[in-house]
Design a protein around this motif. Structure first.
Motif, PDB file in Angstrom:
ATOM      1  N   GLY A 173       0.905  -1.272  -0.096  1.00  0.00           N
ATOM      2  CA  GLY A 173      -0.022  -0.029  -0.048  1.00  0.00           C
ATOM      3  C   GLY A 173       0.914   1.290  -0.008  1.00  0.00           C
ATOM      4  N   THR A 174       1.960   1.185   0.008  1.00  0.00           N
ATOM      5  CA  THR A 174       3.030   2.347   0.057  1.00  0.00           C
ATOM      6  C   THR A 174       3.641   2.682  -1.237  1.00  0.00           C
ATOM      7  OG1 THR A 174       4.896   1.204   0.669  1.00  0.00           O
ATOM      8  CG2 THR A 174       3.672   1.946   2.342  1.00  0.00           C
ATOM      9  N   SER A 175       3.341   2.026  -2.267  1.00  0.00           N
ATOM     10  CA  SER A 175       4.026   2.260  -3.330  1.00  0.00           C
ATOM     11  C   SER A 175       3.280   1.772  -4.555  1.00  0.00           C
ATOM     12  CB  SER A 175       5.501   1.859  -3.671  1.00  0.00           C
ATOM     13  OG  SER A 175       5.413   0.365  -3.704  1.00  0.00           O
ATOM     14  N   LEU A 176       3.372   2.274  -5.840  1.00  0.00           N
ATOM     15  CA  LEU A 176       2.705   1.765  -7.060  1.00  0.00           C
ATOM     16  C   LEU A 176       3.800   1.067  -7.817  1.00  0.00           C
ATOM     17  CD1 LEU A 176       0.164   1.829  -8.798  1.00  0.00           C
ATOM     18  CD2 LEU A 176       0.827   3.864  -9.770  1.00  0.00           C
ATOM     19  N   ARG A 177       3.532  -0.218  -8.252  1.00  0.00           N
ATOM     20  CA  ARG A 177       4.590  -0.952  -8.987  1.00  0.00           C
ATOM     21  C   ARG A 177       6.057  -0.823  -8.371  1.00  0.00           C
ATOM     22  NH1 ARG A 177       0.859   0.890 -12.570  1.00  0.00           N
ATOM     23  NH2 ARG A 177       2.233   2.619 -13.145  1.00  0.00           N
ATOM     24  N   GLY A 178       6.306  -0.639  -7.049  1.00  0.00           N
ATOM     25  CA  GLY A 178       7.433  -0.462  -6.465  1.00  0.00           C
ATOM     26  C   GLY A 178       8.301   0.601  -7.343  1.00  0.00           C
ATOM     27  N   MET A 179       7.755   1.546  -7.690  1.00  0.00           N
ATOM     28  CA  MET A 179       8.222   2.629  -8.142  1.00  0.00           C
ATOM     29  C   MET A 179       7.906   4.167  -7.794  1.00  0.00           C
ATOM     30  SD  MET A 179       8.437   1.447 -12.039  1.00  0.00           S
ATOM     31  CE  MET A 179       9.264   2.763 -12.835  1.00  0.00           C
ATOM     32  N   LEU A 180       6.861   4.359  -7.551  1.00  0.00           N
ATOM     33  CA  LEU A 180       6.091   5.447  -7.118  1.00  0.00           C
ATOM     34  C   LEU A 180       5.553   5.519  -5.878  1.00  0.00           C
ATOM     35  CD1 LEU A 180       5.846   8.216  -8.434  1.00  0.00           C
ATOM     36  CD2 LEU A 180       3.748   7.626  -9.183  1.00  0.00           C
ATOM     37  N   GLU A 181       6.052   6.431  -4.822  1.00  0.00           N
ATOM     38  CA  GLU A 181       5.552   6.414  -3.756  1.00  0.00           C
ATOM     39  C   GLU A 181       4.161   6.788  -3.655  1.00  0.00           C
ATOM     40  OE1 GLU A 181       6.352   8.482   0.734  1.00  0.00           O
ATOM     41  OE2 GLU A 181       7.493   9.129  -1.123  1.00  0.00           O
ATOM     42  N   VAL A 182       3.437   6.036  -2.898  1.00  0.00           N
ATOM     43  CA  VAL A 182       1.963   6.454  -2.631  1.00  0.00           C
ATOM     44  C   VAL A 182       1.714   7.233  -1.314  1.00  0.00           C
ATOM     45  CG1 VAL A 182      -0.709   5.666  -2.203  1.00  0.00           C
ATOM     46  CG2 VAL A 182       1.184   4.703  -4.129  1.00  0.00           C
ATOM     47  N   ALA A 213       1.352  10.538  -6.440  1.00  0.00           N
ATOM     48  CA  ALA A 213       0.379   9.394  -6.386  1.00  0.00           C
ATOM     49  C   ALA A 213      -0.294   9.433  -5.126  1.00  0.00           C
ATOM     50  CB  ALA A 213       1.181   8.067  -6.620  1.00  0.00           C
ATOM     51  N   VAL A 214      -1.610   9.549  -5.035  1.00  0.00           N
ATOM     52  CA  VAL A 214      -2.338   9.549  -3.792  1.00  0.00           C
ATOM     53  C   VAL A 214      -3.305   8.533  -3.787  1.00  0.00           C
ATOM     54  CG1 VAL A 214      -2.156  12.038  -3.567  1.00  0.00           C
ATOM     55  CG2 VAL A 214      -4.163  11.043  -4.526  1.00  0.00           C
ATOM     56  N   ILE A 271      -7.300  21.448  -6.591  1.00  0.00           N
ATOM     57  CA  ILE A 271      -6.536  21.935  -7.577  1.00  0.00           C
ATOM     58  C   ILE A 271      -5.321  21.115  -7.511  1.00  0.00           C
ATOM     59  CG2 ILE A 271      -5.151  24.173  -8.506  1.00  0.00           C
ATOM     60  CD1 ILE A 271      -7.036  25.748  -6.844  1.00  0.00           C
ATOM     61  N   ALA A 272      -4.970  20.249  -8.378  1.00  0.00           N
ATOM     62  CA  ALA A 272      -4.032  19.310  -8.593  1.00  0.00           C
ATOM     63  C   ALA A 272      -2.618  19.849  -8.034  1.00  0.00           C
ATOM     64  CB  ALA A 272      -4.077  18.319  -9.457  1.00  0.00           C
ATOM     65  N   GLU A 273      -2.429  20.943  -8.740  1.00  0.00           N
ATOM     66  CA  GLU A 273      -0.983  21.628  -8.762  1.00  0.00           C
ATOM     67  C   GLU A 273      -0.720  22.153  -7.315  1.00  0.00           C
ATOM     68  OE1 GLU A 273      -3.428  22.106 -10.849  1.00  0.00           O
ATOM     69  OE2 GLU A 273      -2.885  21.238 -12.990  1.00  0.00           O
ATOM     70  N   SER A 274      -1.805  22.405  -6.642  1.00  0.00           N
ATOM     71  CA  SER A 274      -1.507  22.935  -5.309  1.00  0.00           C
ATOM     72  C   SER A 274      -1.328  21.977  -4.391  1.00  0.00           C
ATOM     73  CB  SER A 274      -2.735  23.888  -5.055  1.00  0.00           C
ATOM     74  OG  SER A 274      -2.694  25.058  -5.953  1.00  0.00           O
ATOM     75  N   LEU A 275      -1.699  20.621  -4.592  1.00  0.00           N
ATOM     76  CA  LEU A 275      -1.561  19.722  -3.230  1.00  0.00           C
ATOM     77  C   LEU A 275      -0.240  19.645  -2.810  1.00  0.00           C
ATOM     78  CD1 LEU A 275      -3.796  16.700  -4.964  1.00  0.00           C
ATOM     79  CD2 LEU A 275      -4.384  18.454  -2.990  1.00  0.00           C
ATOM     80  N   PRO A 276      -0.101  19.604  -1.493  1.00  0.00           N
ATOM     81  CA  PRO A 276       1.257  19.472  -0.784  1.00  0.00           C
ATOM     82  C   PRO A 276       1.787  18.196  -0.989  1.00  0.00           C
ATOM     83  CG  PRO A 276      -0.561  19.606   0.690  1.00  0.00           C
ATOM     84  CD  PRO A 276      -1.349  19.739  -0.621  1.00  0.00           C
ATOM     85  N   GLN A 277       3.212  18.115  -1.196  1.00  0.00           N
ATOM     86  CA  GLN A 277       3.713  16.821  -1.334  1.00  0.00           C
ATOM     87  C   GLN A 277       4.107  16.407   0.168  1.00  0.00           C
ATOM     88  OE1 GLN A 277       5.026  15.092  -4.061  1.00  0.00           O
ATOM     89  NE2 GLN A 277       4.284  16.558  -5.538  1.00  0.00           N
ATOM     90  N   ARG A 278       4.084  17.203   1.001  1.00  0.00           N
ATOM     91  CA  ARG A 278       4.239  16.636   2.195  1.00  0.00           C
ATOM     92  C   ARG A 278       3.199  17.026   3.159  1.00  0.00           C
ATOM     93  NH1 ARG A 278       9.885  15.958   3.219  1.00  0.00           N
ATOM     94  NH2 ARG A 278      11.103  16.644   1.617  1.00  0.00           N
ATOM     95  N   GLY A 279       2.231  17.466   3.093  1.00  0.00           N
ATOM     96  CA  GLY A 279       0.824  17.677   3.854  1.00  0.00           C
ATOM     97  C   GLY A 279       0.688  19.129   4.015  1.00  0.00           C
ATOM     98  N   VAL A 280      -0.532  19.580   4.401  1.00  0.00           N
ATOM     99  CA  VAL A 280      -0.829  20.806   4.806  1.00  0.00           C
ATOM    100  C   VAL A 280      -0.107  21.245   6.315  1.00  0.00           C
ATOM    101  CG1 VAL A 280      -2.927  20.864   3.243  1.00  0.00           C
ATOM    102  CG2 VAL A 280      -2.917  20.156   5.636  1.00  0.00           C
TER     103      VAL A 280
END
Length: 262
Positions: free
Chosen positions: A29-38, A66-67, A113-122
């Motif tokens: 549940g933490t990655s997508l295909r072992g490549m992208l962190e979820v 990836a969320v 707004i996808a571009e404004s979503l924080p990578q590390r959280g609000v």
């Protein structure tokens, strides 16, 4: 076109052009295909972690994000669906992330707004300054009495617009803070829904009814477990702000909400 999803206790709409892929998460549940962190969308927006596996939505932003969401509802054309601007006072963290809210098939979705979503959280919201509590010195001639979290409250009848049931259109906010329980679309306006017990230091809980009012020129909804009706002839007790009326088993607290929201 928008991708409609559910994350935490809130529903969201994402522009379809910002979505690269929708997939099942990896085994852990933490990655997508072992490549992208979820990353958990609910957590990114300040809410609680998802309990189930959910689905992964890959967003076309930089860097790629990836969320995990609780569920994917559908892809829908919401161009002609009712759109609402967010009312003031919902928290500074939500404003740059959402254009507003859209009502689709009787349910409210916050537009992200996808571009404004924080990578590390609000950032964790501050407790903020609670509204000063003001009590009415005298009861009105006629008042609507309602119960919230086991306590009776009264409102001057002149402030009450309507009483409505909660319904599926109601939406919680990703971050529960202060006295705001969520938002509710009614009569082409998005109403902030407040909890009166939370104004007194308690927790904002969602209840079966909303008392829609106008306070100092603002649309304000109040949560209620039940509405006892319109009553006259209130007499003061020894406690400031509390009054009794014939037919009621307990005292009614009258907050000066007009003053508190001005």
């Amino acid at each position: 076109m928008c991708l409609l999803v559910e994350a935490g206790e809130t529903r969201y709409a994402l522009e379809a052009t910002s979505v690269m892929e929708v997939a099942l998460p990896g085994s852990d549940g933490t990655s997508l295909r072992g490549m992208l962190e979820v990353k958990d969308l609910s957590v990114l927006l300040g809410g609680a972690p998802e309990k189930g596996q959910g689905m992964v939505v890959v967003l076309d932003v930089s860097p790629t994000l990836a969320v995990r969401v609780r569920s994917v509802v559908e892809v829908a054309d919401v161009a002609h669906a009712p759109f609402f601007l967010l009312p003031a006072g919902l928290g500074e963290a939500l404003v740059p992330l959402s254009r507003g809210a859209v009502l689709h098939k009787g349910r409210l979705y916050l537009e992200l707004i996808a571009e404004s979503l924080p990578q590390r959280g609000v950032p964790k919201p501050s407790a903020g300054t609670p509204r000063p509590v003001h009590l009415m010195e005298s009861a009105p001639e006629r008042a609507l009495v309602f119960e919230s979290q086991g306590r009776l409250f009264g409102l001057p009848l002149s402030l009450v617009s309507q009483v409505v049931t909660q319904g599926e259109a109601f939406s919680r906010l990703p971050v529960q803070r202060g006295a705001v329980a969520g938002v509710f679309p009614h009569a082409q306006v998005l109403w902030p829904i407040f909890s009166v017990p939370a104004m007194l230091g308690g927790t904002a809980g969602v209840e079966a009814f909303f008392v829609l009012t106008e306070m100092a020129g603002q649309n304000v909804g109040l949560c209620a477990t039940r509405v006892l009706g319109v009553l006259p002839r209130f007499e003061p007790t020894d406690v400031p702000g509390e009054f009794r009326a014939p037919g009621l088993t307990g005292p009614v607290l009258f907050l000066d909400l007009q003053h508190m929201f001005s």
